[in-house]
Design a protein around this motif. Structure first.
Motif, PDB file in Angstrom:
ATOM      1  N   TRP A 182       0.827  -1.214   0.000  1.00 26.48           N
ATOM      2  CA  TRP A 182       0.000   0.000   0.000  1.00 26.48           C
ATOM      3  C   TRP A 182       0.856   1.256   0.000  1.00 26.48           C
ATOM      4  O   TRP A 182       0.557   2.228  -0.698  1.00 26.48           O
ATOM      5  N   GLU A 221       2.215   1.693  -3.400  1.00 24.65           N
ATOM      6  CA  GLU A 221       1.188   2.188  -4.304  1.00 24.65           C
ATOM      7  C   GLU A 221       0.924   3.676  -4.052  1.00 24.65           C
ATOM      8  O   GLU A 221       0.791   4.481  -4.996  1.00 24.65           O
ATOM      9  N   ARG A 222       0.842   4.058  -2.763  1.00 19.81           N
ATOM     10  CA  ARG A 222       0.658   5.472  -2.441  1.00 19.81           C
ATOM     11  C   ARG A 222       1.826   6.314  -2.933  1.00 19.81           C
ATOM     12  O   ARG A 222       1.643   7.448  -3.396  1.00 19.81           O
ATOM     13  N   SER A 223       3.019   5.763  -2.812  1.00 19.21           N
ATOM     14  CA  SER A 223       4.190   6.501  -3.298  1.00 19.21           C
ATOM     15  C   SER A 223       4.096   6.725  -4.801  1.00 19.21           C
ATOM     16  O   SER A 223       4.382   7.825  -5.295  1.00 19.21           O
ATOM     17  N   ARG A 224       3.652   5.677  -5.518  1.00 18.44           N
ATOM     18  CA  ARG A 224       3.488   5.841  -6.967  1.00 18.44           C
ATOM     19  C   ARG A 224       2.400   6.859  -7.283  1.00 18.44           C
ATOM     20  O   ARG A 224       2.559   7.704  -8.176  1.00 18.44           O
ATOM     21  N   GLN A 225       1.276   6.790  -6.523  1.00 17.49           N
ATOM     22  CA  GLN A 225       0.205   7.768  -6.750  1.00 17.49           C
ATOM     23  C   GLN A 225       0.671   9.188  -6.438  1.00 17.49           C
ATOM     24  O   GLN A 225       0.377  10.128  -7.177  1.00 17.49           O
ATOM     25  N   ASN A 226       1.395   9.337  -5.330  1.00 21.02           N
ATOM     26  CA  ASN A 226       1.910  10.669  -4.993  1.00 21.02           C
ATOM     27  C   ASN A 226       2.863  11.174  -6.068  1.00 21.02           C
ATOM     28  O   ASN A 226       2.870  12.363  -6.410  1.00 21.02           O
ATOM     29  N   ALA A 278       2.716  10.337  -9.213  1.00 17.54           N
ATOM     30  CA  ALA A 278       1.899  10.726 -10.367  1.00 17.54           C
ATOM     31  C   ALA A 278       1.195  12.064 -10.125  1.00 17.54           C
ATOM     32  O   ALA A 278       1.135  12.922 -11.002  1.00 17.54           O
ATOM     33  N   ILE A 279       0.666  12.245  -8.885  1.00 17.70           N
ATOM     34  CA  ILE A 279       0.005  13.508  -8.564  1.00 17.70           C
ATOM     35  C   ILE A 279       0.995  14.659  -8.631  1.00 17.70           C
ATOM     36  O   ILE A 279       0.684  15.754  -9.113  1.00 17.70           O
TER      37      ILE A 279
END
Length: 609
Positions: A151, A154-159, A161-162
Motif C-alpha cells: 500500500w 502504491e501510495r508513493s506511486r500515486q503521490n 503521479a500527482i
C-alpha cells in the motif's frame, strides 16, 4: 539334637539367601531392562525438554512473554536427582533388603514421574499449540506488513503521479498566466487604439461638418452677392402691415428683374452690407452645428421647466415604500423637473419611477449595465441618465430606450461617480484607478484625464471648477483651464460623498469619521461640522445631500435612521428611525422640496413627505 538344629538353621539361611539371590537376579534382570529403557527415555526427555526450553525461552524473548515458573525448575531438579539415585542404585549393589526397598521406592517414584511426564507432555503439547498459534500470528503480521508495504509503495506511486500532474498544471498555469498578461496588454492596446480611432473619427466628422459649413456659407454668400435688395421708404401707417410679411419671400418684377423682399426688419436695415450678411449666416450655421452635435435626437435642446423651491418641507412621514430591486440599492436621484425618480443597485438595473400624488409608480427599467450601479445622474434636460458601474465604465441611457446609448470606457478600476456638467454634452467620471476623466459625449471620447494620488469616491461640478472627494481624507479642486489642482481641503475622514448647493456657494461633504462638513467655497474653509450620537457612516459610498433651498443637510446612518440638520442653527432638526431595516446607502431631495427619497441594503426605496 542341638547340632542338628544348628545345621538346620544354617541350611535354612543358605536356602533363604540362595532364594533371595535368585529373586534378586530375576528381578534385577527384569528391572535392568526397565532401567535401561527408562534411562534412554530420561535421556530423550531431558534432550527434548532442553530443546523446548531453548525454543520457549527464545520465543518468550521475541514475544515478550514471562519466563517459566520456578516450580517447574525445581521439579526438573528433583527429577534429575531421582534419576541419579536410580543409576547409582543399579550400578552399586548392596544389601538385598535395602536394594528391595530402594527398588520399591524407585518404582513408586517412577510411577509419580511417569504421571509428571504425562503432565509435561500435555504442557509441551500446549506450548507447541501456543507456538503454532504465535507462528500463525507472526505469519498474519508478516502478511499484513507485506500488504502495508505494498500500500505504501502504491501510495508513493500515486503521490509521484500527482506530483507530476501538479508540476504539469503549474507549468500550464505559468504559461497561461503569461498568455493572459499578453492578452490583457493586447486588449489594453486595442482599447487605446479604439479610443484613438474614435478620436480620429470625431475629428474627421468635425472636419467634414466644417467643410460642409464652409461650402454652405460660400453658396449662401454667392447667392447673396447676386441678389439685389431694394428698400422702399414707406409711411409709418404701412410699416406695421409690412412687418407682418417680414418672414415671407415675395418675388416681384421690376424692370424685368426678379426682386426678393428682405426677410429681416430692423433699425439698421438700410445699412445691410456684405459683412452683415456673412455674420448672420455664420450665426445660423453655428447654431445648427451645435444642435447637430447634441446627443439628443430632438430638433432642438428643449429643457424641461425646473420647479423653483422657495422653502423645503421637513419630512416626517412615509409617503410610499417599495422593494425596488432584487439586491442592494446603491444610488437614488430625482429628475430636474421633480416628476421622476431613478434608483440603481447591484442587480445591474436602473429603475425609473413616476412620482405621482406621493406614490411611486414603476415606469421603466434600463438594462445593459455590465456591473453594479454605483451612482445615477440626470442631465439638465431630464432626458438622459448617466450611471457609474463596477465594470470600469460609465454608461448613458436615453429615456424611452431600454438599451444604453453610449458607454464611456477608459478607466482601469471601478467607476464610483459619474456626473453631467452644465450641458448634456459634457460629463465627468471618478474612479478607484486614481483618475478623474472629462468626456465629450458628442464624440463619445475622453477629452481630459486628471491623475490623482488617491481613490475618488465622489465629485461635483460647478463650471469651470470640478471638485472631487478622495480616500486620502482630502477634497481637491480642479480648474478646467489649469492642468493642476488649484486647492486642497483636508478633512478628518475618508470622503464618501459631495453635494453642492444650488447657488454654488457651499459644499456638503460626508466622511468616514461619522461627520458632515459644510465648506464655504468662497473662503475654501470648513464652516460647520455636524455630528450626533447614533449616526455612523456605513460605507465608502454613503451619500449626503443639501435641501434645494440649502436650509438642511440630510444623511442616512448604518442603523437605518435618517438624520437632518439645520444649516442656520447648526443643530439636529429631526431624525427618522424605524423604517429602514438595514444601513441607508444614499438619500435624495426632490428639487421642488416636497419629498425626499432613501435607499438601503435590503432592496427598499422609501419616499418621505
Amino acid at each position: 539334637m542341638a547340632e542338628s538344629s544348628r545345621l538346620w538353621r544354617r541350611c535354612w539361611k543358605r536356602h533363604i539367601v540362595r532364594q533371595l539371590k535368585q529373586r534378586d537376579r530375576a528381578q534385577k534382570a527384569l528391572f535392568l531392562d526397565l532401567v535401561q529403557a527408562y534411562n534412554k527415555l530420561l535421556e530423550k526427555s531431558n534432550l527434548d525438554n532442553f530443546i523446548a526450553k531453548l525454543q520457549t525461552k527464545s520465543l518468550d524473548n521475541q514475544m515478550g512473554l514471562p519466563p517459566a515458573s520456578s516450580t517447574q525448575e525445581s521439579s526438573d531438579g528433583a527429577f534429575d536427582a531421582v534419576l541419579d539415585s536410580a543409576q547409582r542404585l543399579v550400578k552399586r549393589p548392596s544389601d538385598p533388603m535395602v536394594q528391595l526397598e530402594s527398588i520399591n521406592e524407585l518404582a513408586y517414584r517412577i510411577y509419580e514421574w511417569n504421571i509428571l511426564l504425562k503432565a509435561k507432555d500435555a504442557a509441551l503439547e500446549e506450548q507447541r499449540g501456543r507456538l503454532a498459534s504465535l507462528r500463525g500470528q507472526v505469519s498474519d503480521l508478516e502478511a499484513k506488513h507485506r500488504r502495508l508495504q505494498g500500500w505504501v509503495e502504491e501510495r508513493s506511486r500515486q503521490n509521484a503521479a500527482i506530483k507530476e500532474g501538479y508540476d504539469a498544471l503549474r507549468e500550464l498555469y505559468r504559461r497561461q498566466d503569461g498568455e493572459f498578461r499578453q492578452e490583457a496588454e493586447r486588449g489594453l492596446e486595442l482599447l487605446k487604439q479604439l479610443m484613438r480611432q474614435k478620436v480620429e473619427a470625431a475629428e474627421i466628422e468635425n472636419e467634414r461638418i466644417e467643410r460642409a459649413k464652409q461650402a454652405r456659407l460660400s453658396k449662401e454668400l454667392k447667392k447673396a452677392t447676386k441678389t439685389v435688395v431694394r428698400i422702399k421708404t414707406e409711411p409709418n401707417e404701412e410699416k406695421l402691415d409690412k412687418q407682418k410679411m417680414a418672414t415671407q419671400d415675395v418675388p416681384e418684377e421690376e424692370n424685368g428683374e426678379k426682386l426678393l423682399r428682405r426677410p429681416f426688419r430692423s433699425a439698421s436695415a438700410t445699412s445691410m452690407t456684405l459683412t452683415r450678411y456673412v455674420d448672420v449666416f455664420k450665426g445660423l450655421l453655428d447654431f445648427r452645428l451645435k444642435r447637430g452635435n447634441s446627443i439628443s435626437s430632438m430638433s432642438t435642446d428643449r429643457y424641461c421647466s425646473i420647479p423653483c423651491c422657495v422653502a423645503a418641507c421637513l419630512p416626517s412621514t412615509v409617503s410610499d415604500i417599495q422593494e425596488a430591486h432584487v439586491s442592494e440599492i446603491n444610488a437614488i436621484r430625482f429628475s430636474p423637473n421633480s416628476s421622476m425618480l431613478a434608483t440603481g443597485g447591484t442587480d445591474r438595473l436602473i429603475r425609473l419611477w413616476n412620482v405621482v400624488g406621493g406614490r411611486l409608480e414603476n415606469m421603466q427599467t434600463l438594462e445593459g449595465a455590465n456591473g453594479s450601479i454605483t451612482s445615477v445622474e440626470f442631465d439638465p434636460s431630464g432626458c438622459h441618465v448617466l450611471a457609474a458601474t463596477y465594470n470600469n465604465a460609465a454608461q448613458l441611457w436615453k429615456l424611452g430606450d431600454c438599451q444604453f446609448k453610449e458607454i464611456l470606457t477608459g478607466h482601469t478600476d471601478k467607476v464610483t461617480a459619474a456626473k453631467f456638467r452644465s450641458t448634456q454634452c459634457q460629463a465627468v467620471t471618478g474612479s478607484r484607478d486614481r483618475t478623474v476623466k472629462e468626456w465629450d459625449l458628442g464624440k463619445g471620447a475622453c477629452s481630459r484625464t486628471i491623475n490623482v494620488f488617491s481613490y475618488c469616491n465622489d465629485l461635483v461640478c460647478c463650471d469651470p471648477i470640478l471638485i472631487s472627494g478622495h480616500h486620502d481624507k482630502t477634497i481637491r479642486f480642479w480648474d478646467s483651464r489649469a492642468p493642476r489642482c488649484t486647492q486642497v481641503i483636508p478633512v478628518e475622514g475618508k470622503v464618501t460623498s459631495l453635494s453642492i448647493s444650488q447657488d454654488q456657494m457651499h459644499l456638503l461633504s460626508c466622511s468616514r469619521d461619522n461627520a458632515l462638513k459644510v465648506i464655504d467655497l468662497r473662503m475654501h474653509n470648513i464652516r460647520q461640522v455636524f455630528r450626533v450620537e447614533g449616526f455612523k457612516c456605513s460605507s465608502d459610498g454613503t451619500k449626503a445631500v443639501f435641501s434645494p433651498d440649502k436650509s438642511y443637510a440630510l444623511v442616512g446612518s448604518a442603523n437605518g435612521t435618517l438624520f437632518l440638520w439645520n444649516i442656520e442653527t447648526g443643530k439636529l432638526e429631526t431624525s427618522l428611525p424605524g423604517v429602514h431595516r438595514s444601513s441607508v446607502n444614499a438619500v435624495a431631495w426632490i428639487p421642488s422640496g416636497t419629498y425626499i427619497g432613501s435607499v438601503d441594503r435590503s432592496k427598499t426605496v422609501v419616499l418621505w413627505r
